[in-house]
Design a protein around this motif. Structure first.
Motif, short mmCIF file in Angstrom:
data_model
loop_
_atom_site.label_atom_id
_atom_site.label_comp_id
_atom_site.label_asym_id
_atom_site.label_seq_id
_atom_site.Cartn_x
_atom_site.Cartn_y
_atom_site.Cartn_z
N LYS A 171 -6.17 18.10 -19.35
CA LYS A 171 -5.51 18.29 -18.59
C LYS A 171 -5.98 17.29 -17.29
N LEU A 172 -5.11 16.70 -16.83
CA LEU A 172 -5.66 15.74 -15.93
C LEU A 172 -4.96 16.05 -14.58
N VAL A 173 -6.24 16.43 -14.10
CA VAL A 173 -6.04 17.50 -12.23
C VAL A 173 -6.09 16.17 -11.12
N GLU A 174 -5.07 16.28 -10.78
CA GLU A 174 -4.98 14.54 -10.17
C GLU A 174 -5.84 14.44 -8.15
N LEU A 175 -6.74 14.03 -8.64
CA LEU A 175 -7.51 14.66 -7.24
C LEU A 175 -7.53 12.56 -6.47
N ASN A 176 -7.88 13.24 -4.96
CA ASN A 176 -8.72 11.95 -4.71
C ASN A 176 -10.36 11.84 -4.86
N GLY A 177 -10.82 10.63 -5.30
CA GLY A 177 -12.12 10.10 -5.68
C GLY A 177 -13.30 11.24 -5.50
N PRO A 178 -13.22 11.09 -3.60
CA PRO A 178 -14.39 12.04 -2.30
C PRO A 178 -14.21 13.38 -2.74
N GLN A 179 -12.84 13.95 -3.78
CA GLN A 179 -13.25 15.12 -4.26
C GLN A 179 -13.00 15.76 -5.31
N PHE A 180 -13.99 15.03 -6.06
CA PHE A 180 -14.40 15.20 -7.34
C PHE A 180 -15.78 16.33 -7.33
N LEU A 181 -16.73 15.71 -6.48
CA LEU A 181 -17.76 16.57 -6.27
C LEU A 181 -17.01 18.14 -5.78
N THR A 182 -16.49 18.60 -4.81
CA THR A 182 -16.43 19.71 -4.43
C THR A 182 -15.36 20.57 -5.83
N ALA A 183 -14.86 19.73 -6.08
CA ALA A 183 -14.07 20.23 -7.10
C ALA A 183 -15.05 20.65 -8.42
N LEU A 184 -16.07 19.94 -8.91
CA LEU A 184 -17.33 20.03 -10.14
C LEU A 184 -18.36 20.69 -9.18
N GLN A 185 -18.69 21.08 -7.94
CA GLN A 185 -18.57 22.72 -8.17
C GLN A 185 -18.56 23.69 -7.92
N GLY A 186 -17.22 23.56 -7.85
CA GLY A 186 -16.19 25.17 -7.34
C GLY A 186 -15.99 25.39 -8.86
N LYS A 187 -15.69 23.81 -9.83
CA LYS A 187 -15.85 24.17 -11.47
C LYS A 187 -14.19 24.69 -11.62
N GLN A 188 -13.48 23.93 -10.60
CA GLN A 188 -12.03 23.65 -10.66
C GLN A 188 -12.59 23.22 -11.60
N ILE A 189 -12.76 22.12 -11.94
CA ILE A 189 -12.45 21.15 -13.11
C ILE A 189 -13.63 21.31 -13.88
N ASP A 190 -13.80 19.98 -14.86
CA ASP A 190 -14.94 20.32 -15.82
C ASP A 190 -15.56 18.78 -16.06
N VAL A 191 -15.44 18.26 -15.80
CA VAL A 191 -15.44 17.56 -15.99
C VAL A 191 -14.66 15.51 -14.98
N ALA A 192 -15.73 14.70 -13.97
CA ALA A 192 -14.83 13.55 -13.51
C ALA A 192 -16.38 12.57 -13.65
N PRO A 193 -15.76 11.75 -12.93
CA PRO A 193 -16.14 9.66 -13.29
C PRO A 193 -17.00 10.30 -12.02
N LEU A 194 -18.45 9.75 -12.06
CA LEU A 194 -19.26 9.90 -10.78
C LEU A 194 -20.28 8.38 -11.33
N GLY A 195 -19.63 7.69 -9.93
CA GLY A 195 -20.86 6.43 -9.62
C GLY A 195 -22.14 7.40 -8.85
N GLU A 196 -22.76 5.76 -8.91
CA GLU A 196 -23.99 5.94 -8.31
C GLU A 196 -23.59 5.01 -6.59
N PRO A 197 -23.99 6.38 -5.52
CA PRO A 197 -25.41 7.37 -6.24
C PRO A 197 -25.20 8.51 -6.24
N SER A 198 -23.57 8.50 -5.83
CA SER A 198 -22.27 9.63 -6.28
C SER A 198 -23.57 10.62 -7.19
#
Length: 346
Positions: A171-198
């Motif tokens: 299930k691809l959950v369409e988000l803008n990259g800066p939203q990945f962190l919030t979505a991961l923290q809130g368990k709205q998604i299971d996984v997302a690609p992150l670069g450094e230093p994020s």
């Protein structure tokens, strides 16, 4: 394939650029014209390349530019850059290879004027706390943060391709990259690609709760400089962009050759991670490489175009060469010392 998308909403920060932005007028300089050799007095550029800004300030070279930087907006997400280009608010930006493809599909006329190449992965797949994901094979059935107009989107597609997992199996959950962190923290998604230093910041906060980083073989091969075509049709701005390509490459070389200063200026002061983490992150970064010939870069971009269009995004495939202004092919390469013009064996 778009049926595989479960949208939380792709948010583009258009409001950052709408207020007070005049439409760019452009000029009548032909795209086949020779590149200028000097910048007219009073020429200004708005530039979104934060690493270059930090390197220039840290090296004491920020006051030596042959043009004026009207502003250095900190905008990195491809869709936001495209919106700024569209509104005439930004002249030059640095991104991965996918935003120019997105721009082409949405009718924004822009060209790549600088290319830096890498051959190792720069993203990791960060998991939500206690997601149960321990390897790429565990991605089946999971909710994956996906931004089709950014490098992270291509990393997801290439990762799934390498793992033999179809888009209909996730299930691809369409988000803008800066939203990945919030979505991961809130368990709205299971996984997302992150670069450094994020990735480092995220794991420092949530690693104890079961978050982890999974390696992916997907390589985001290109870092590019690009600019609206209208900028290249303005003789004064064309001259300034030509000089900035050199400045961009040299600033990157300065950072590579002055790593202690770079860690302090960029990772610690600008990105707010520890010096120890900065050193660890930098140890994974490749030596800068600016090719003298863009054939391989265009080939990689073509493969990316074919992948995303075949997956159901951005319409039909087209010739990647359309995205590149090859008048600039040798500019960055000739601006750096010889050891940065040759790709090191892996």
């Amino acid at each position: 394939m778009r049926s595989a998308i479960y949208g939380l909403g792709l948010v583009v920060a258009a409001s950052l650029f709408i207020g007070g932005c005049a439409t760019r007028g452009g000029g009548d300089t032909a795209l086949s014209a020779d590149l200028p050799t000097s910048v007219p007095p009073g020429t200004k550029l708005s530039i979104s390349v934060n690493t270059t800004r930090v390197a220039l300030e840290a090296s004491g070279r920020s006051n030596t530019l042959p043009f004026t930087v009207s502003e250095w907006p900190v905008v990195s997400a491809g869709p936001d850059i495209i919106q700024a280009f569209r509104g005439g608010a930004l002249d030059v930006a640095s991104n991965a290879g996918i935003p120019p493809i997105h721009a082409h599909a949405t009718g924004v006329d822009a060209k790549i004027v600088g290319v830096k190449v890498r051959s190792t992965p720069m993203y990791q797949l960060a998991t939500a706390p206690n997601s149960g994901i321990n390897s790429l094979t565990d991605l089946r059935g999971k909710r994956i943060g996906f931004s089709p107009g950014q490098a992270q989107g291509v990393v997801v597609l290439r990762t799934l391709q390498a793992a033999g997992i179809g888009l209909n199996e996730v299930k691809l959950v369409e988000l803008n990259g800066p939203q990945f962190l919030t979505a991961l923290q809130g368990k709205q998604i299971d996984v997302a690609p992150l670069g450094e230093p994020s990735a480092t910041k995220y794991l420092a906060q949530y690693g104890a709760q079961g978050a982890r980083a999974i390696a992916t073989p997907a390589v985001d091969a290109l870092t590019i400089l690009w600019t609206p075509t209208a900028v290249l049709q303005d003789a004064a701005k064309l001259a300034a962009v030509t000089e900035f390509v050199k400045i961009w490459a040299r600033a990157d070389i300065w950072a590579w050759e002055h790593q202690d200063q770079w860690i302090d200026a960029y990772y610690v002061k600008d990105q707010k991670v520890s010096a120890e983490d900065g050193r660890r992150i930098l140890s994974t970064v490749e030596k800068p490489y600016y090719p003298s010939n863009w054939d391989d870069a265009i080939k990689w971009e073509q493969e990316t175009i074919d992948l995303v269009t075949r997956s159901g995004y951005f319409g039909k495939s087209f010739a990647a060469a359309e995205l590149f202004d090859r008048r600039f092919e040798h500019i960055a390469n000739e601006a750096v010392p010889a050891q940065y013009r040759t790709k090191e064996p892996q």
